[in-house]
Write an enzyme that holds these catalytic residues in place. Structure first.
Site, short mmCIF file in Angstrom:
data_model
loop_
_atom_site.label_atom_id
_atom_site.label_comp_id
_atom_site.label_asym_id
_atom_site.label_seq_id
_atom_site.Cartn_x
_atom_site.Cartn_y
_atom_site.Cartn_z
N CYS A 1 27.88 9.28 9.58
CA CYS A 1 27.57 8.67 8.28
C CYS A 1 27.97 7.21 8.29
O CYS A 1 27.43 6.40 7.54
CB CYS A 1 28.29 9.43 7.18
SG CYS A 1 30.03 9.65 7.53
N ASN B 1 27.68 17.30 11.39
CA ASN B 1 27.90 16.22 12.37
C ASN B 1 29.36 16.02 12.78
O ASN B 1 29.62 15.42 13.83
CB ASN B 1 27.26 14.92 11.90
CG ASN B 1 27.95 14.34 10.69
OD1 ASN B 1 28.44 15.07 9.84
ND2 ASN B 1 27.98 13.04 10.61
N GLU C 1 38.62 10.72 0.08
CA GLU C 1 39.18 11.75 0.94
C GLU C 1 40.24 11.10 1.84
O GLU C 1 40.26 9.89 2.02
CB GLU C 1 38.09 12.35 1.83
CG GLU C 1 36.99 13.01 1.03
CD GLU C 1 36.21 14.03 1.85
OE1 GLU C 1 36.57 15.21 1.78
OE2 GLU C 1 35.26 13.64 2.53
N GLU D 1 30.72 13.16 -0.42
CA GLU D 1 30.59 12.11 0.60
C GLU D 1 29.21 12.27 1.20
O GLU D 1 28.87 13.35 1.70
CB GLU D 1 31.67 12.23 1.68
CG GLU D 1 33.04 11.79 1.23
CD GLU D 1 33.11 10.32 0.84
OE1 GLU D 1 32.22 9.54 1.21
OE2 GLU D 1 34.06 9.97 0.11
#
Ligand code: NAD
Length: 482
Positions: free
Chosen positions: A284, A150, A462, A250
């Site tokens: 997300c 994505n 991250e 993640e």
């Protein structure tokens, strides 16, 4: 048949075991390119190349690494329109969204070029006489990277840039649906001057190439972004390996956006529509649950519906398109399955949810809004990952907060309010890694930490300077000087 776009292993562009036709979801007749799919044996060759390159790369000076990352950043930024077009063509984000993402990848490389020069350690007095203590950070070794479809260039960028900046070598496996952006990024980095073996690209299937990275003893760490179900397998494989691998995951989200009676309606509607439906809801951090107090509920639902009616859902590359297609048939099937589940559970499909026909064959879905949604319904609890949002009516802020935290996920959470009291309380009490006030839940800066809690994330954050927590390991050295 030789692939047009090959894997990169040990400094060479090499054919794979088979070929992957990269299909444009806005027009399934359009093949973006033929990409090599690596075999398991090739993944192992890539790991060996990364291992061999590590000693020299880890000893390069910060200046050498800075120059390569900066050069890559400059090229990505100079070519962001073209890279954004490729991204939009293979993934289905609109052209402006694609260009924005490519630009973000360029900024990330600029940031981590600077990080090469900013890495420091500490000198600490010992509790023992004559002893000195130094705390430094070492690179980890070979990092395996597994990324989702994505964000085809931004996510690889935010993993590759810090890995290289801190002196690691990389084996990168992009998602099978979007090899184009991954290939273009690796091509840029290689030409920017990376020595052979420092960055290896192995395009291919998760079950084959991804699995090879998880199982190989010479991969020191795995950074993964994707679904919860794959993430669980990745984590299990990493702790069951010998030696165990450092792992960062993640994963999904079910991000709430609370709208209180005192919210500015226009701000709330923009935050809701952008957060839930832009990028086809395939983020997300997308808002998938609107939790709205009774006094503004009907006005909010009416205004969001009016806004949805005005959105253009069409070919991602067409000027004027607001929302591109869903990424592929299987994601479209999942979205439609959840639309049916919502109806069966008794929610009202207030607007949208129709499959649309456009000039070319593609996976077009009208954004969908469910009302009369209960907290136990699957549409309010499970990640759909499409342009589908639910509205829940609540009595007050306290009920809204309780519902927003009542989820297995904890990536991003938002509130629209003009009250400092509620905004402050929400920032303190939202069980999420990222909190947004009067902003969409999706859309973040590139120089600050990114990540979530609970079922959304596992391991260190991250992005930003916090990325070093994952991409380095701390060493404490003692020396006696008499
Ligand atoms: P996915 O889990 O299906 O795939 C992710 C990657 O894992 C792909 O490269 C895939 O090939 C690989 N993979 C699959 N099976 C594997 C295996 N057995 N071993 C090793 N690798 C394997 O996810 P997706 O459909 O590509 O992406 C969508 C998901 O990603 C959503 O759940 C979304 O929320 C999540 N996501 C999370 C973030 C975040 O930062 N939290 C960002 C973007 C996407």
């Amino acid at each position: 048949m030789s692939a047009e776009f090959k894997n990169h292993i040990g400094g060479q562009w090499v054919d794979g075991a088979s070929i992957n036709d990269n299909i444009n979801p806005s027009n399934t007749k359009d093949v973006v390119g033929h990409y090599a799919r690596a075999s398991r044996a090739q993944a192992e060759e890539a790991i060996a190349a990364a291992k061999a390159a590590f000693p020299a790369w880890s000893r390069t000076t910060p200046q050498e690494r800075y120059e390569i990352l900066k050069k890559a950043s400059d090229e990505i930024l100079a070519r962001k329109d073209e890279l954004g077009r490729l991204l939009a063509r293979e993934e289905g984000k609109t052209l402006p969204e694609g260009i924005g993402e490519a630009g973000r990848a360029g900024q990330i490389f600029a940031f981590f070029a600077g990080e090469c020069l900013r890495l420091t350690g500490e000198a600490v007095p010992s509790v023992r006489p004559g002893v000195g203590v130094e705390i430094t950070r070492d690179p980890l070794g070979v990092i395996g990277m597994i990324t989702p479809w994505n964000f085809p260039i931004a996510i690889p960028a935010w993993k590759i840039a810090p890995a290289l900046a801190y002196g690691n070598t990389v084996v990168f496996k992009p998602a099978d649906l979007v090899p184009g952006s991954a290939w273009a990024l690796v091509d840029i980095l290689v030409r920017a001057g990376l020595p052979a073996g420092v960055l290896n690209l192995v395009m291919g299937r998760g079950s084959e190439v991804g699995q090879a990275l998880l199982e190989h003893k010479d991969v020191t760490a795995i950074t993964f972004t994707g679904s919860v179900s794959t993430g669980r397998k990745v984590a299990a494989a990493c702790v069951n390996a010998m030696p165990m691998k450092k792992v960062q995951l993640e994963m999904g989200g079910k991000n709430p956006l609370i709208v209180l009676d005192d919210a500015d309606l226009k701000t709330a509607v923009e935050a809701a529509v952008n957060g839930a439906f832009f990028s086809t809801g395939q983020r997300c951090t997308a808002s998938s649950r609107f939790i709205v107090t009774a006094g503004i509920h009907d006005a909010f639902v009416d205004a969001v519906t009016e806004r949805l009616k005005g959105l253009v859902i069409d070919d991602a590359l067409k000027a004027g398109t607001h929302i591109g297609p869903v990424v592929d048939q299987s994601q479209l099937d999942q979205d439609l399955k959840y639309l049916q589940i919502g109806r069966d559970e008794g929610a009202t499909l207030h607007w949208g949810g129709e499959v649309l026909k456009r000039e070319n064959p593609g996976f077009y879905l009208q954004p969908a809004l469910f009302t009369h949604v209960g907290q136990t319904m699957r549409v309010a609890r499970e990640e759909i990952f499409g342009p589908v949002a639910t509205v829940q009516r609540v009595a007050n802020y306290e009920e809204a907060l309780a519902l927003s935290n009542d989820t297995e996920f904890g990536l991003s959470a938002g509130i629209c309010t003009s009250s400092l009291k509620y905004a402050t309380h929400f920032k303190r009490n939202a069980e999420a890694g990222m909190v947004m006030v009067n902003l969409p839940t999706a859309g973040v800066d590139y120089h600050v930490p990114f990540g979530g809690r609970k079922g959304s994330s596992y391991g260190p954050r991250e992005q930003g300077a916090y990325a070093k927590e994952f991409f380095t390991t701390v060493k404490t050295s003692y020396s006696f000087a008499g």
